[in-house]
Design an enzyme around this catalytic site. Structure first.
Site, PDB file in Angstrom:
ATOM      1  N   ASN A  90     -13.002  -2.858  -3.504  1.00 28.83           N
ATOM      2  CA  ASN A  90     -14.105  -2.078  -2.916  1.00 28.83           C
ATOM      3  C   ASN A  90     -14.320  -0.718  -3.570  1.00 28.83           C
ATOM      4  OD1 ASN A  90     -11.931  -0.691  -1.997  1.00 28.83           O
ATOM      5  ND2 ASN A  90     -12.370  -0.895   0.186  1.00 28.83           N
TER       6      ASN A  90
ATOM      7  N   ASP B 250      -6.408  -3.864  -2.613  1.00 31.99           N
ATOM      8  CA  ASP B 250      -6.598  -4.341  -1.233  1.00 31.99           C
ATOM      9  C   ASP B 250      -6.439  -5.859  -1.175  1.00 31.99           C
ATOM     10  OD1 ASP B 250      -9.049  -5.182  -2.371  1.00 31.99           O
ATOM     11  OD2 ASP B 250      -9.849  -3.171  -2.015  1.00 31.99           O
TER      12      ASP B 250
ATOM     13  N   ASP C 145     -12.431   1.933  -4.014  1.00 30.30           N
ATOM     14  CA  ASP C 145     -11.876   3.187  -3.492  1.00 30.30           C
ATOM     15  C   ASP C 145     -10.650   3.658  -4.274  1.00 30.30           C
ATOM     16  OD1 ASP C 145      -9.922   1.462  -2.662  1.00 30.30           O
ATOM     17  OD2 ASP C 145     -10.019   1.980  -0.531  1.00 30.30           O
TER      18      ASP C 145
ATOM     19  N   ASP D 288      13.195  -5.553   4.115  1.00 23.28           N
ATOM     20  CA  ASP D 288      13.397  -4.241   3.515  1.00 23.28           C
ATOM     21  C   ASP D 288      14.698  -3.611   4.028  1.00 23.28           C
ATOM     22  OD1 ASP D 288      12.030  -2.042   1.953  1.00 23.28           O
ATOM     23  OD2 ASP D 288      12.332  -0.978   3.838  1.00 23.28           O
TER      24      ASP D 288
ATOM     25  N   ASP E   7      -8.402  -3.716  -6.932  1.00 22.46           N
ATOM     26  CA  ASP E   7      -9.188  -2.968  -5.949  1.00 22.46           C
ATOM     27  C   ASP E   7     -10.576  -3.596  -5.854  1.00 22.46           C
ATOM     28  OD1 ASP E   7     -10.647  -1.078  -4.547  1.00 22.46           O
ATOM     29  OD2 ASP E   7     -10.664   0.381  -6.197  1.00 22.46           O
TER      30      ASP E   7
ATOM     31  N   GLU F  20      16.667  -7.567   0.909  1.00 23.15           N
ATOM     32  CA  GLU F  20      16.939  -6.449   0.020  1.00 23.15           C
ATOM     33  C   GLU F  20      18.212  -5.805   0.563  1.00 23.15           C
ATOM     34  OE1 GLU F  20      15.141  -2.232  -1.581  1.00 23.15           O
ATOM     35  OE2 GLU F  20      15.183  -2.672   0.538  1.00 23.15           O
TER      36      GLU F  20
END
Ligand code: GLC
Length: 536
Positions: A24, A30, A26, A203, A22, A277
């Site tokens: 930033n 990201d 939060d 997916d 992470d 998948e």
């Protein structure tokens, strides 16, 4: 595509971006966090990263509920960040694989909003599966299917029609009989290919096309049990029976979709690839997804489901390789992902997990590593009130869901949140994870991270590792797997709890998953639950 295309024996690292790093503060990972982690991945020796979805999404299913497949969710950053990440990966010599989700969109997607606001029978509705219900007032769903996350697979709209969702109600299934759907996905493929991605993980690749949409299934509850990758309390026989003919999975029509996708990828230079998948049964059905003119790789989930048993693993390896040789596709080996318990937990401890990793790293074909696997992370214990997976919520907690393998990974034992980021992580990290942090493991030559690094380095430098073909099996005592690969590699795997002596031709130990074995006069006394690579 040349026969030595990079992906055929690559080590591909799965980044689940929400839990990687992470940048930033939060509490959510990201894209800038992934950029920051690239030097570490390059050092580990992987060839490519596959990123789970980072597209615009209300995030009801960890981003697998895509509201705009051609834009980045602000939680993860911007499209400019995605471009920067693809370029940064390439500058580290790492290929970039994006995730594509053809089975469904998010209910926030503009098409679904349009469908809700359009009348029955409209073109907008025909992009999804809208039907009237049964019963006097249409109050009974069109069929008895249940969602893979439990609960009904149908949700009713205010005007009385029902729509199909094999997953959460926020993930309406797309209708691939509507040509708009195929056209939109082609646009998405080209969008990311033009931005430089090297491939796609597809997916629920086996799910896009359905048949018998209005027919009840004979045992929908048990069918969903059989489809769960972490549900082992079911006999092979029952699983085989249930999975032999599923009305919403592995229908012939999906192959046509992928033949088209393949032709699109073939227009682009540089060996772009796809990995499916497709959890289909038996494994010979999976091989059909990688026939000539279709996809490139398919995850080998049938092997992933096995326990730590030499005879069944060997049989599965031989069968996989034989089925794939027939269609000229390389094998893949995968031990876990963001949907399954972590391998350490599933297989019964770090020692076995390390031995299993060294087994698959020695096999022909490609390997997949799920973030944190290289650190030897176990699944995390979580209090129920922290769980966010729709599988947990929709099942009323009877299915604990997949959050335990999605806990943010530890980077630095000395920093808050183990260096994942400064904000409170979206899932709580266990208090004893300093021992698994990258800084601790990188400094310890016996750590899981160091083992992965050595093994991945040898996969690049040793002429017998990676590549394709089949190993030469050597008959061995019960509980032992023994094979050679040319030139010069011998592999012995002891799956038992006892030291066992095996006659070998190798003259020195190249790498071992744990210390404690000895080699003397052509006899390897291999320690319990250990894999050893020997140089011949
Ligand atoms: C795939 C993903 C899983 C997701 C599901 C629905 O199985 O791996 O995380 O929940 O598809 O998109």
């Amino acid at each position: 595509m040349s026969s030595s295309a990079w992906w055929r024996d690559a080590a591909i690292y799965q980044v689940y971006p929400r839990s990687f790093r992470d940048s930033n503060g939060d509490g959510e990972g990201d894209l800038q966090g992934v950029i920051a982690g690239l030097p570490y991945l390059a050092d580990l020796g992987i060839d490519a990263i596959w990123l789970s979805p980072f597209y615009k999404s209300p995030n009801k299913d960890g981003g697998y509920d895509v509201a705009d497949p051609r834009d980045v969710d602000p939680r993860f950053g911007t499209l400019a960040d995605a471009k920067e990440l693809i370029e940064a990966a390439h500058s580290h010599g790492i290929k970039f694989i994006a995730d594509i989700v053809p089975n469904h969109f998010s209910s926030d997607h503009i098409w679904f909003q349009e469908a809700l606001n359009s009348p029955k029978g409209s073109v907008a509705r025909s992009r999804f599966h809208f039907y009237d219900g049964r019963g006097e007032n249409g109050e009974i769903p069109p069929n008895n299917w249940i969602s893979i996350f439990r609960g009904p697979a149908w949700t009713r709209t205010p005007d009385g029609q029902w729509y199909l969702h094999l997953f959460d109600s926020s993930q309406p299934d797309l209708n691939w009989n509507n040509p708009d759907v195929a056209a939109d996905f082609e646009k998405t493929l080209r969008f990311w290919l033009d931005l430089g991605v090297d491939g796609f993980r597809i997916d629920v690749a086996h799910g896009a096309v359905k048949e018998n949409l209005l027919v009840d299934h004979r045992d929908p509850e048990r069918l969903i049990d059989a489809l769960r990758l972490d549900f082992l309390d079911i006999s092979e026989e029952e699983r085989a029976g249930l999975l032999s003919d599923v009305p919403f999975f592995d229908r012939e029509g999906v192959h046509e979709v992928y033949r088209k996708w393949r032709s699109i990828l073939n227009e682009y230079p540089g060996d772009r690839m796809t990995v499916a998948e497709a959890f289909v049964y038996p494994s010979s059905r999976a091989a059909r997804y990688v026939r000539e003119g279709e996809l490139h790789q398919v995850f080998n989930f049938n092997f992933m489901m096995l326990g730590w048993d030499a005879a069944t693993m060997r049989a599965s390896i031989e069968r996989t390789l034989a089925e794939l040789v027939d269609v000229k596709a390389p094998a893949t080996w995968v031990l876990n992902n963001h949907d399954t318990p972590r391998v350490v937990t599933r297989i019964g401890g770090a020692r076995k997990a390390r031995a299993l990793a060294m087994l698959i790293h020695a096999l022909p074909g490609g390997i997949y590593i799920y973030q944190g696997e290289e650190l030897g992370l176990p699944s995390a214990d979580l209090p129920d009130n922290a769980r966010q997976d729709p599988a947990f919520i929709r099942s009323g907690g009877t299915d604990k869901g997949r959050d335990e393998c999605r806990v943010p990974i530890p980077w630095d034992s000395k920093l808050p949140n183990y260096g994942y980021g400064t904000g409170t992580p979206w899932l709580p990290q266990p208090t004893d994870w300093a021992q698994y942090s990258m800084d601790v493991e990188a400094a310890d030559p016996d750590s899981s991270w160091s083992l992965y690094k050595k093994s991945l380095t040898l996969r690049h430098s040793h002429p017998a590792l990676g590549g394709e073909g089949v190993p030469t099996w050597i008959e061995a005592p019960a509980g032992i797997m023994h094979f050679t690969r040319e030139p010069g590699l011998e592999v012995v795997v002891n799956t038992t709890d006892n030291q066992i002596t095996v006659a070998v031709s190798g003259s020195s130990i190249l790498l071992e998953s744990a210390a404690g074995s000895s080699l003397q006069g052509g006899q390897l006394a291999i320690a319990a639950n250990t894999t050893t690579w020997l140089q011949r």
